[in-house]
Every structure is written in C-alpha cells, then in structure tokens.
Motif scaffolding. Structure first.
Motif, short mmCIF file in Angstrom:
data_model
loop_
_atom_site.label_atom_id
_atom_site.label_comp_id
_atom_site.label_asym_id
_atom_site.label_seq_id
_atom_site.Cartn_x
_atom_site.Cartn_y
_atom_site.Cartn_z
N ILE A 173 0.91 -1.17 0.00
CA ILE A 173 -0.10 0.06 -0.07
C ILE A 173 0.79 1.44 0.02
CG2 ILE A 173 -2.18 -1.10 1.02
CD1 ILE A 173 -1.32 0.05 3.67
N SER A 174 1.91 1.30 0.38
CA SER A 174 2.80 2.57 0.45
C SER A 174 4.48 2.11 0.82
CB SER A 174 2.37 3.23 1.83
OG SER A 174 2.97 4.44 1.75
N SER A 175 5.25 3.25 0.20
CA SER A 175 6.50 3.02 0.50
C SER A 175 7.24 4.36 0.68
CB SER A 175 7.28 2.20 -0.60
OG SER A 175 7.35 3.10 -1.70
N ILE A 176 8.49 4.34 1.36
CA ILE A 176 9.08 5.58 1.66
C ILE A 176 10.55 5.38 1.17
CG2 ILE A 176 9.44 5.24 4.04
CD1 ILE A 176 8.93 8.30 4.60
N SER A 177 11.28 6.44 0.73
CA SER A 177 12.52 6.27 0.22
C SER A 177 13.44 6.02 1.66
CB SER A 177 13.23 7.24 -0.61
OG SER A 177 12.98 8.61 0.01
N PRO A 178 14.54 5.88 1.52
CA PRO A 178 15.65 5.76 2.61
C PRO A 178 15.85 6.90 3.40
CG PRO A 178 16.69 4.53 0.85
CD PRO A 178 15.47 5.26 0.43
N GLY A 179 15.91 8.10 2.76
CA GLY A 179 15.98 9.53 3.34
C GLY A 179 14.60 10.02 3.80
N GLY A 180 13.65 9.62 3.21
CA GLY A 180 12.27 9.93 3.47
C GLY A 180 11.63 11.11 2.56
N HIS A 191 10.82 10.66 -0.57
CA HIS A 191 9.92 10.21 -1.58
C HIS A 191 8.87 9.19 -1.12
CE1 HIS A 191 12.19 12.24 -4.83
NE2 HIS A 191 13.02 12.03 -4.25
N GLU A 192 7.80 9.28 -1.54
CA GLU A 192 6.46 8.39 -0.99
C GLU A 192 5.91 8.05 -2.17
OE1 GLU A 192 6.09 11.69 2.52
OE2 GLU A 192 4.23 11.14 1.62
N ASN A 193 5.24 6.60 -1.99
CA ASN A 193 4.49 6.35 -2.93
C ASN A 193 3.39 5.43 -2.30
OD1 ASN A 193 6.09 6.30 -5.39
ND2 ASN A 193 7.76 5.53 -4.25
N TYR A 194 2.25 5.74 -2.91
CA TYR A 194 0.94 5.00 -2.45
C TYR A 194 0.08 4.23 -3.48
CZ TYR A 194 2.02 8.46 1.37
OH TYR A 194 2.52 9.45 2.37
N ASP A 195 -0.47 3.40 -2.88
CA ASP A 195 -1.46 2.42 -3.70
C ASP A 195 -2.97 3.53 -4.08
OD1 ASP A 195 -4.02 0.48 -3.77
OD2 ASP A 195 -2.35 0.04 -5.21
N ASP A 196 -3.32 3.54 -5.10
CA ASP A 196 -4.69 4.09 -5.25
C ASP A 196 -5.49 4.17 -4.12
OD1 ASP A 196 -4.60 4.24 -8.99
OD2 ASP A 196 -3.39 5.58 -7.52
N SER A 197 -5.77 2.91 -3.55
CA SER A 197 -6.68 2.85 -2.45
C SER A 197 -6.68 3.50 -1.26
CB SER A 197 -6.97 1.25 -2.24
OG SER A 197 -5.67 0.95 -1.90
N VAL A 198 -5.38 4.14 -0.96
CA VAL A 198 -5.16 4.72 0.28
C VAL A 198 -4.56 6.07 -0.02
CG1 VAL A 198 -4.69 2.56 1.32
CG2 VAL A 198 -2.79 3.96 0.44
N LYS A 199 -4.26 6.48 -1.21
CA LYS A 199 -3.88 7.70 -1.60
C LYS A 199 -4.46 8.87 -1.14
CE LYS A 199 -1.37 7.92 -5.50
NZ LYS A 199 -1.20 7.71 -6.84
N GLY A 200 -4.18 9.73 -0.73
CA GLY A 200 -4.94 10.86 0.10
C GLY A 200 -5.54 10.73 1.28
N TYR A 247 6.26 4.96 10.24
CA TYR A 247 5.14 5.27 10.66
C TYR A 247 4.00 5.10 9.47
CZ TYR A 247 7.69 7.21 14.44
OH TYR A 247 8.73 7.15 15.33
N LEU A 248 2.98 4.80 9.71
CA LEU A 248 1.79 4.93 8.76
C LEU A 248 0.53 5.62 9.54
CD1 LEU A 248 0.94 4.30 5.74
CD2 LEU A 248 -0.30 2.45 6.57
N LEU A 249 0.21 6.73 9.11
CA LEU A 249 -0.86 7.50 9.57
C LEU A 249 -2.14 7.20 8.74
CD1 LEU A 249 -2.20 9.56 11.49
CD2 LEU A 249 -1.47 11.54 9.72
N LEU A 250 -3.25 6.77 9.20
CA LEU A 250 -4.31 6.13 8.70
C LEU A 250 -5.36 7.36 8.92
CD1 LEU A 250 -2.44 3.69 9.24
CD2 LEU A 250 -4.54 2.28 8.94
N THR A 251 -6.24 7.95 8.04
CA THR A 251 -7.26 8.70 8.26
C THR A 251 -8.27 8.63 7.34
OG1 THR A 251 -6.67 10.46 6.59
CG2 THR A 251 -5.51 10.82 8.94
N GLY A 252 -9.38 9.08 7.73
CA GLY A 252 -10.52 8.91 6.95
C GLY A 252 -10.79 7.29 6.64
#
Length: 124
Positions: free
Chosen positions: A48-55, A57-66, A80-85
C-alpha cells in the motif's frame, strides 16, 4: 537477524484515524526504503505504501492515496503510517517490510523480513 515489530492498531469507527509504527532492528535502517503492506481477511497480502531511505519520496496505492501518510524517523529506526478517513474496507492486518516497490517488499516478505503485523478493524 532482521526483526520488525508493528504496533498501533485497534478498532475504530469509519472516518476515524490511527497511527501505526514499525520498529526495525538487525539492518542498516537508513539504507533501506520501507513499505507498508496489508492483508484483508481471506485475501492476498497487498502493498500500500513506501518511503525512500531518506524520507524524501513516498509512494501510495490508489486505494489509500490521500488518506494515508507514510513517514520515518531514521534516528529511531521507525517507519510510521498515519491512517485517516478510515473505511470498513481498510480492515486488515498491517505489516511493514523493507522495499521500495511492491515486488521488492513482497520478496522480502518471502525471505521472512517482515513483522507479525498489527490489526486494524474499522466498524460502526
């Protein structure tokens, strides 16, 4: 030995938020992109998501983007992963693993480089 431990899950109502944490040991954390994956009941593990070593760059699956936000603190070897909505369809076991893209993270899962997970249940 690589160890990953996820915490922060729980049972919440739709629309509420949670913040998940994953503490890593046994690897040079600052050198690795990190991913979050989840497994819904009766379904395959999905990235569902990833973050680069230095933080930077972030990537998200469309199902959780935003709705979900990934971050990391390299001084604490923690991602960390902050889940909202939150929605009922977000109910799943959430895991972390090293990896920049889905195939890398899933390969590391197959090597055993993933945590036991933390359960998120969204229910009214």
């Amino acid at each position: 030995e690589v160890q990953l431990v996820e915490t922060g899950g729980g049972t919440v109502q739709p629309g509420e938020s949670l913040k998940l944490s994953c503490v890593a040991s046994g690897l040079t954390f600052v050198s690795y992109a990190m991913s979050w994956l989840r497994q819904k009941p009766g379904m395959d593990l999905e990235w569902i998501s990833s973050i680069s070593p230095g933080g930077g760059h972030e990537n998200y699956d469309d199902s959780v983007k935003g709705r979900f936000t990934i971050s990391r603190d390299n001084a604490k070897n923690t991602v960390y992963l902050l889940l909202t909505g939150l929605k009922t369809e977000d109910t799943a076991m959430y895991h972390c693993a090293p990896g920049r893209i889905a195939s890398e993270a899933l390969a590391n899962v197959r090597r055993g480089y993933w945590g036991p997970g933390t359960q998120v249940t969204v229910s009214s």
